[in-house]
Design a protein around this motif. Structure first.
Motif, mmCIF file in Angstrom:
data_model
loop_
_atom_site.group_PDB
_atom_site.id
_atom_site.type_symbol
_atom_site.label_atom_id
_atom_site.label_comp_id
_atom_site.label_asym_id
_atom_site.label_seq_id
_atom_site.Cartn_x
_atom_site.Cartn_y
_atom_site.Cartn_z
ATOM 1 N N ALA A 131 111.832 39.010 60.434
ATOM 2 C CA ALA A 131 110.979 39.092 61.625
ATOM 3 C C ALA A 131 110.809 40.821 61.979
ATOM 4 N N ASN A 132 111.860 41.673 61.640
ATOM 5 C CA ASN A 132 111.747 42.978 61.693
ATOM 6 C C ASN A 132 110.404 43.649 61.334
ATOM 7 N N MET A 133 110.193 43.000 60.135
ATOM 8 C CA MET A 133 108.698 43.711 59.668
ATOM 9 C C MET A 133 107.656 43.292 60.416
ATOM 10 N N HIS A 134 107.615 42.180 60.991
ATOM 11 C CA HIS A 134 106.597 41.575 61.824
ATOM 12 C C HIS A 134 106.470 42.468 63.069
ATOM 13 N N LEU A 135 107.687 42.926 63.596
ATOM 14 C CA LEU A 135 107.795 43.596 64.589
ATOM 15 C C LEU A 135 107.385 44.964 64.663
ATOM 16 N N ALA A 136 107.752 45.470 63.288
ATOM 17 C CA ALA A 136 107.085 46.953 62.999
ATOM 18 C C ALA A 136 105.429 46.874 63.041
ATOM 19 N N SER A 137 105.099 45.883 62.240
ATOM 20 C CA SER A 137 103.506 45.606 62.356
ATOM 21 C C SER A 137 102.948 45.857 63.813
ATOM 22 N N LEU A 138 103.570 44.913 64.744
ATOM 23 C CA LEU A 138 103.117 44.819 66.102
ATOM 24 C C LEU A 138 103.023 46.075 66.594
ATOM 25 N N MET A 139 104.395 46.918 66.415
ATOM 26 C CA MET A 139 104.113 48.231 67.002
ATOM 27 C C MET A 139 103.488 49.479 66.267
ATOM 28 N N GLY A 140 102.690 48.984 65.243
ATOM 29 C CA GLY A 140 101.989 49.893 64.324
ATOM 30 C C GLY A 140 103.031 50.841 63.672
ATOM 31 N N TRP B 6 111.856 42.254 49.170
ATOM 32 C CA TRP B 6 111.559 40.850 48.635
ATOM 33 C C TRP B 6 112.501 40.385 47.710
ATOM 34 N N GLY B 7 112.998 39.083 47.949
ATOM 35 C CA GLY B 7 114.090 38.565 46.912
ATOM 36 C C GLY B 7 113.253 37.259 46.216
ATOM 37 N N ALA B 8 113.892 36.345 46.840
ATOM 38 C CA ALA B 8 113.401 34.982 46.402
ATOM 39 C C ALA B 8 111.796 34.496 46.913
ATOM 40 N N THR B 9 111.465 35.336 47.819
ATOM 41 C CA THR B 9 110.280 35.209 48.565
ATOM 42 C C THR B 9 109.483 36.228 47.886
ATOM 43 N N HIS B 10 108.017 36.208 48.259
ATOM 44 C CA HIS B 10 106.950 37.148 47.695
ATOM 45 C C HIS B 10 106.080 37.333 48.598
ATOM 46 N N PRO B 11 105.228 38.541 48.689
ATOM 47 C CA PRO B 11 104.126 38.695 49.559
ATOM 48 C C PRO B 11 103.055 37.893 48.962
ATOM 49 N N TYR B 12 102.967 37.244 48.047
ATOM 50 C CA TYR B 12 101.916 36.366 47.488
ATOM 51 C C TYR B 12 101.824 34.918 48.475
ATOM 52 N N ALA B 13 103.029 34.848 49.093
ATOM 53 C CA ALA B 13 102.961 33.549 49.821
ATOM 54 C C ALA B 13 102.009 33.732 51.087
ATOM 55 N N GLY B 14 101.782 35.149 51.453
ATOM 56 C CA GLY B 14 100.868 35.595 52.436
ATOM 57 C C GLY B 14 101.853 35.861 53.931
ATOM 58 N N PHE B 15 102.948 36.264 53.593
ATOM 59 C CA PHE B 15 103.739 36.685 54.784
ATOM 60 C C PHE B 15 103.922 38.338 54.739
ATOM 61 N N LEU B 16 103.432 39.002 54.255
ATOM 62 C CA LEU B 16 103.473 40.613 54.376
ATOM 63 C C LEU B 16 103.023 40.809 55.943
ATOM 64 N N GLY B 17 103.608 41.806 56.177
ATOM 65 C CA GLY B 17 103.284 42.076 57.741
ATOM 66 C C GLY B 17 101.951 42.723 57.864
ATOM 67 N N PHE B 18 101.376 42.483 59.057
ATOM 68 C CA PHE B 18 99.949 42.787 59.328
ATOM 69 C C PHE B 18 99.663 44.258 59.314
ATOM 70 N N GLY B 19 98.875 44.584 58.246
ATOM 71 C CA GLY B 19 98.393 46.142 58.161
ATOM 72 C C GLY B 19 99.595 46.714 57.134
ATOM 73 N N GLN B 20 100.473 46.181 56.715
ATOM 74 C CA GLN B 20 101.571 46.786 55.847
ATOM 75 C C GLN B 20 100.850 47.153 54.505
ATOM 76 N N GLU C 139 87.022 39.439 62.789
ATOM 77 C CA GLU C 139 87.200 40.000 61.526
ATOM 78 C C GLU C 139 88.474 40.788 61.579
ATOM 79 N N LEU C 140 89.535 40.562 60.849
ATOM 80 C CA LEU C 140 90.787 41.396 60.902
ATOM 81 C C LEU C 140 90.737 42.510 60.464
ATOM 82 N N SER C 141 91.390 43.752 60.952
ATOM 83 C CA SER C 141 91.151 45.035 60.370
ATOM 84 C C SER C 141 92.383 45.231 59.210
ATOM 85 N N HIS C 142 93.488 44.651 59.324
ATOM 86 C CA HIS C 142 94.338 44.817 58.546
ATOM 87 C C HIS C 142 95.236 46.053 58.505
ATOM 88 N N LYS C 143 94.687 46.838 59.608
ATOM 89 C CA LYS C 143 95.402 48.209 59.872
ATOM 90 C C LYS C 143 96.328 48.236 60.787
#
Length: 323
Positions: free
Chosen positions: A247-256, A263-277, A150-154
């Motif tokens: 990648a820097n968004m995901h590094l921020a997620s990794l370090m809390g 976001w421009g041409a891409t969108h969080p709907y595709a599922g790539f928003l950083g973990f817990g953001q 169960e992922l916390s997404h926090k």
């Protein structure tokens, strides 16, 4: 101890997204060990996660089917896994899967949701919906093996003392990147109240950011100066990071660390928003029906004017910082 051999070779941000999933999965399944096979220079992403053994390889040493067969045999000999987890699903890893299946291993692979993503990025599709988060797709591979997760997404802050703002203005593709003059103006505004640290990499980015540092008071360029582990440490100490969908968004997620993402041409709907953001920290032009037109930001602009980035008002980012 159950041993899972997992592999994902690129891209940097996608590999970084596996790390928080591993951490929570292994906390919930302490009798499991993950062997993570990836590019050597990604090792620092996994150093502080108990029960993860990182196996860094140079893909140039394993070219073609014979090279991959040799890699598969080496990994079996060294680790003798119980399960194989393909977190990438590209031609190279499909070949590895086939080799392992022939040898009698249980192989599980990620479902990337390619068809749903194609529909999401069809500019004529006006019914855009949130797709499954990529981190959940990674977790699904372990669920298919029979494990519970169960992922916390926090976010989990890695540092207590936090100060300064990180700004990572670059991205691999134009469709993900705010025009540099906008990022420059943003740095000028924010540096009046806070120290701004610039993040980048490579010769050209480093030159640009050092120029910015010389022109904007209260800013410091870290581009090209830190190892990955030093960069992660610095990100953990920031009050917040401002990043493109990169990648820097995901590094921020990794370090809390909280991240305001652009976001421009891409969108969080595709599922790539950083973990817990938080979705409240997403900055985008919302009223363009053509968005998203790309999963990775690598397509040419369908309209030809890059409105998703050119029309983005940096005041939105300033407001998000101050909220």
């Amino acid at each position: 101890m159950t041993r899972i051999l997992a592999y994902r070779f690129s891209a940097f941000g996608d590999v970084a997204m596996t790390a928080p999933v591993f951490r929570e999965f292994l906390e919930q399944n302490p009798d499991v060990e993950i062997i993570m096979v990836s590019r050597k220079n990604f090792e620092s992403l996994f150093t502080d996660i108990p029960n993860v053994t990182f196996k860094g390889i140079n893909l140039d040493d394993y070219k073609g089917i014979f090279g991959l067969r040799r890699l598969a045999n080496e990994l079996i000999k060294e680790f003798n896994p119980d399960f194989i987890g393909n977190l990438h699903d590209v031609i190279r890893t499909k070949i590895l899967d086939r080799i392992y299946r022939r040898k009698g291993f249980k192989v599980f692979k990620i479902n990337k949701g390619k068809e749903e993503k194609e529909e999401l990025t069809d500019v004529w599709n006006l019914n855009k919906v949130q797709l499954k988060k990529t981190v959940e797709r990674y977790a699904d591979v372990f669920r298919a093996m029979g494990f519970k997760v169960e992922l916390s997404h926090k976010l989990r802050p890695a540092s207590v003392q936090k100060s300064g703002i990180g700004l990572a203005p670059f991205a691999q593709h134009r469709g993900k990147m705010l025009p540099l003059e906008k990022s420059y103006e943003l740095a000028k505004i924010l540096s009046k109240k806070q120290t701004i640290y610039f993040f980048g990499g490579g010769k050209k980015e480093t030159e640009t950011l050092e120029k910015w540092e010389s022109e904007i008071p209260n800013t410091k360029s870290l581009s090209g100066k830190l190892s990955l582990s030093e960069e992660l440490q610095k990100i953990s100490e920031l009050e917040l990071m401002i990043s493109m969908d990169s990648a820097n968004m995901h590094l921020a997620s990794l370090m809390g660390t909280r991240c305001i993402s652009v976001w421009g041409a891409t969108h969080p709907y595709a599922g790539f928003l950083g973990f817990g953001q938080s979705e409240n920290d997403v900055v985008q032009v919302k009223d363009l029906t053509c968005r998203p037109c790309s999963v990775f930001g690598d397509k040419e602009c369908y309209r030809g004017d890059w409105a998703c980035l050119e029309e983005l008002n940096i005041q939105k980012i300033v407001e998000a910082v101050n909220s």
